[in-house]
Enzyme design. Structure first.
Site, PDB file in Angstrom:
ATOM      1  N   CYS A   1       0.740  -0.934   0.337  1.00 25.45           N
ATOM      2  CA  CYS A   1       0.091  -0.011  -0.181  1.00 25.45           C
ATOM      3  C   CYS A   1       0.851   1.225  -0.042  1.00 25.45           C
ATOM      4  O   CYS A   1       0.266   2.136  -1.169  1.00 25.45           O
ATOM      5  CB  CYS A   1      -0.812   0.058   1.210  1.00 25.45           C
ATOM      6  SG  CYS A   1      -1.367  -1.316   1.490  1.00 25.45           S
TER       7      CYS A   1
ATOM      8  N   HIS B   1       0.552   4.987  -1.958  1.00 24.16           N
ATOM      9  CA  HIS B   1       0.336   6.182  -1.532  1.00 24.16           C
ATOM     10  C   HIS B   1       0.920   6.945  -0.142  1.00 24.16           C
ATOM     11  O   HIS B   1       0.888   8.058   0.277  1.00 24.16           O
ATOM     12  CB  HIS B   1      -1.144   5.681  -0.328  1.00 24.16           C
ATOM     13  CG  HIS B   1      -2.121   4.912  -1.606  1.00 24.16           C
ATOM     14  ND1 HIS B   1      -2.892   5.933  -2.379  1.00 24.16           N
ATOM     15  CD2 HIS B   1      -2.403   3.413  -1.376  1.00 24.16           C
ATOM     16  CE1 HIS B   1      -4.106   4.730  -2.868  1.00 24.16           C
ATOM     17  NE2 HIS B   1      -4.198   3.922  -2.517  1.00 24.16           N
TER      18      HIS B   1
ATOM     19  N   CYS C   1      -8.310  -1.485  -4.297  1.00 26.10           N
ATOM     20  CA  CYS C   1      -6.217  -0.819  -4.177  1.00 26.10           C
ATOM     21  C   CYS C   1      -5.855  -1.787  -4.386  1.00 26.10           C
ATOM     22  O   CYS C   1      -4.833  -2.545  -5.195  1.00 26.10           O
ATOM     23  CB  CYS C   1      -7.084  -0.281  -3.229  1.00 26.10           C
ATOM     24  SG  CYS C   1      -6.913   1.143  -3.214  1.00 26.10           S
TER      25      CYS C   1
ATOM     26  N   ARG D   1     -13.035   0.170  -1.604  1.00 28.31           N
ATOM     27  CA  ARG D   1     -12.122   1.228  -2.310  1.00 28.31           C
ATOM     28  C   ARG D   1     -10.998  -0.435  -1.612  1.00 28.31           C
ATOM     29  O   ARG D   1      -9.603  -0.119  -2.548  1.00 28.31           O
ATOM     30  CB  ARG D   1     -11.629   2.078  -1.393  1.00 28.31           C
ATOM     31  CG  ARG D   1      -9.804   3.127  -1.827  1.00 28.31           C
ATOM     32  CD  ARG D   1     -11.078   3.298  -3.202  1.00 28.31           C
ATOM     33  NE  ARG D   1      -9.731   2.474  -4.434  1.00 28.31           N
ATOM     34  CZ  ARG D   1      -9.142   2.659  -5.383  1.00 28.31           C
ATOM     35  NH1 ARG D   1     -10.115   3.466  -5.811  1.00 28.31           N
ATOM     36  NH2 ARG D   1      -8.702   2.530  -5.804  1.00 28.31           N
TER      37      ARG D   1
END
Lengths: 311, 98, 156
Positions: A209, A213, A272, A268
């Site tokens: 992640c 991000h 992802c 979400r």
């Protein structure tokens, strides 16, 4: 002196070394590594928070902390789409969804009580998710618990209606700071689990992640500006313009498909995982709950901005 | 078929912007839809006086939002909006300037 | 012997008959897209025709007082919001260059010193949004380009 003697000596000593080294090696590997299994302390968590925020304040120097809740649209890299975002915000498309879902809060359940009554003693949305008697409570799970307890069918986790119901509860608290209770050791253990999930690489693309991000926040991925991980979840549930624009959503007919573009945080997460080529987990699964706790703790003091509007 | 209509007034510079949202599917008849039905006319009135008449086609998005700005309004003025689509459905909404 | 000529002939047959069914949906839904708007300006497929029927003239000039607010890049082609400010306009025509029928919106009977109109458009492709405003018998024009980033149709 026999010329073979040194070799025999070496053999003898090495046998001794092997005999002693192996048990030591095995024991040291198998020995439970106690200190690293214990949950992070509150001090460690606040250090994590500080480092996280410092990273983003260096990356986006002119962005105020409170604006991270808005997600990618707050970033300077979004400026070319920003005019459209502001025009949409003038009459946000989630308004009609909120109006529709507000009726759900007043509608009597099977035994006559309502969702509003269920939530009269509950903490504000700024305190969610929290742990009570060993169970993680999210707004989604609490709403569905209320439905079940009062004899009604729970809402489907990905129906959009549940996300809209959550949005109705969160909307009056827009702008209030997130405040998660981390005094419980079990919460901090979940925090660690979420943190592990956030930073670990997975999937066909071998991406964590954080790769998207944190390290690539503000960069573009196939036309989308990647949001900073700080603020993740503060704008959820969100109205997704992409979901709204999908032709599959158009065919439903009438005003009915309008609620579907409301997306909750776990949906979400699933998206992802899919775009990174990893298997999505179940909505409200243990790992996603831990991830939600990790992100919420990181967002401490950021304002709630739900329902959000996402491109 | 009734489609919910809402009218929202927001401050815009020295005047008021009236934004009308109609939860209408705006079937354009392209892609794989068999239906064609879209809004053709939206009229804004301020105190019963026509201020703007919007003629729309199929290239307006689903759940359309159209709006206009009234530069000189006083509190208590009433804003009306009415619309019709090609299937003959009509709708209207009113709001009062605060 | 299996000659080259025969091979090519068979290959051609296989191609046509295997690909033909894949195109059938174009005919299956063809009837729906035949809908024609009864209003000539909305049925027109040329901007000149739109102007001719909506404003009665194609004689336009650039007008710097017209302001168009649109995103430079839109993530969605289904919802492209725009706001147009045209001081003194009596009639406003909004067209999108890439659309097969360019007229998006026509605002008539404007009764305000400064006309401000808002809408949300669907675009076929990236292209120009142009606004024509009629004031005192003159047609002013302003254009803005919109790029569609197109992520709405990619992944999940």
């Amino acid at each position: 002196m026999n010329f073979r003697q040194p070799f025999i000596l070496l053999l003898k000593t090495s046998r001794f070394l092997l005999l002693t080294a192996f048990p030591v090696l095995i024991v040291s590997v198998a020995w439970p590594n106690k200190p690293s299994l214990a949950a992070s302390t509150i001090e460690q968590i606040s250090l994590d928070q500080k480092a996280f925020r410092e990273f983003f304040s260096n990356r986006f120097p002119e962005l105020e902390l409170t604006r991270y809740s808005e997600g990618a649209p707050a970033l300077p890299q979004f400026s070319r789409q920003r005019a459209g975002y502001d025009l949409l915000k003038a009459a946000p498309p989630y308004d009609s969804v909120l109006r529709e879902a507000a009726a759900l809060w007043k509608q009597p359940l099977a035994n006559g009580s309502t969702l509003t009554q269920c939530f009269s003693g509950k903490p504000p949305p700024t305190a969610y998710p929290f742990l009570f008697e060993g169970v993680v409570h999210t707004l989604e799970s609490d709403i569905n618990d209320c439905f079940v307890k009062n004899g009604s069918q729970p809402l489907e986790l990905d129906s959009g209606m549940l996300a809209a119901a959550v949005a109705v509860y969160k909307n009056p608290f827009r702008g209030q700071p997130i405040d998660i209770d981390i005094r419980d050791q079990q919460v901090r253990a979940l925090y660690d689990e979420g943190k592990q999930y956030f930073w670990a690489k997975r999937g066909q693309m071998n991406l964590s992640c954080a790769n998207c991000h944190v390290h690539n926040a503000g960069n573009q991925l196939r036309g989308e500006v990647l949001s900073p991980a700080l603020g993740h979840g503060a704008g959820f549930p969100a109205f997704s313009m992409r979901e709204f624009s999908k032709p599959t959503n158009v065919e439903g007919g009438g005003a009915q498909p309008v609620t579907r573009p409301m997306q909750n945080l776990h949906e979400r997460y699933q998206q992802c995982n899919i775009i990174a080529g990893a298997a999505p987990l179940a909505l409200q699964s243990q790992t996603y709950l831990a991830l939600e706790i990790y992100q919420a703790v990181m967002n401490s003091d950021l304002p709630i901005d739900a329902p959000g509007l996402r491109p | 078929m009734t489609y919910p209509t809402s009218l929202k007034l927001a401050k815009y510079q020295s005047g008021v912007e009236a934004l009308c949202e109609i939860l209408h599917p705006m079937y354009a008849g392209d892609s794989k839809q068999s239906e064609v039905n879209y809004i053709t006319r939206v009229v804004f009135r301020l105190n019963d006086r026509v201020k703007a008449e919007f003629l729309l086609g199929k290239y307006i998005s689903r759940n359309p939002v159209v709006g206009t700005v009234f530069n000189n309004v006083e509190s208590g003025d009433s804003v009306q909006v009415s619309w019709q689509d090609i299937a003959g459905n009509r709708g209207q909404a009113t709001a009062t300037v605060k | 012997m299996y000659s080259k000529r025969r091979f090519l002939k068979h290959l051609g047959c296989w191609f046509t008959f295997s690909l033909f069914p894949a195109c059938l949906h174009r005919f299956a839904y063809a009837a729906d897209s035949n809908h024609v708007d009864p209003r000539p300006e909305f049925a027109a497929d040329q901007i000149a025709t739109v102007l001719e029927s909506a404003l009665g003239s194609t004689d336009t000039a650039d007008d710097a007082t017209i302001r168009i607010e649109v995103p430079l890049v839109s993530g969605s082609k289904e919802v492209v919001p725009f706001r147009i400010t045209a001081p003194g306009a009596e009639k406003i025509v909004v067209v999108a260059h890439p659309n097969s029928h360019p007229l998006l919106m026509l605002v008539d009977n404007i009764d305000e010193p400064v006309a401000v109109v808002t809408g949300r458009a669907r675009l076929d492709h990236s292209g120009d949004i142009t606004c024509y405003a009629l004031k005192n018998g003159q047609i002013g024009r302003a254009t803005r380009r919109i790029e569609l980033s197109g992520h709405w149709e990619s992944f999940s």
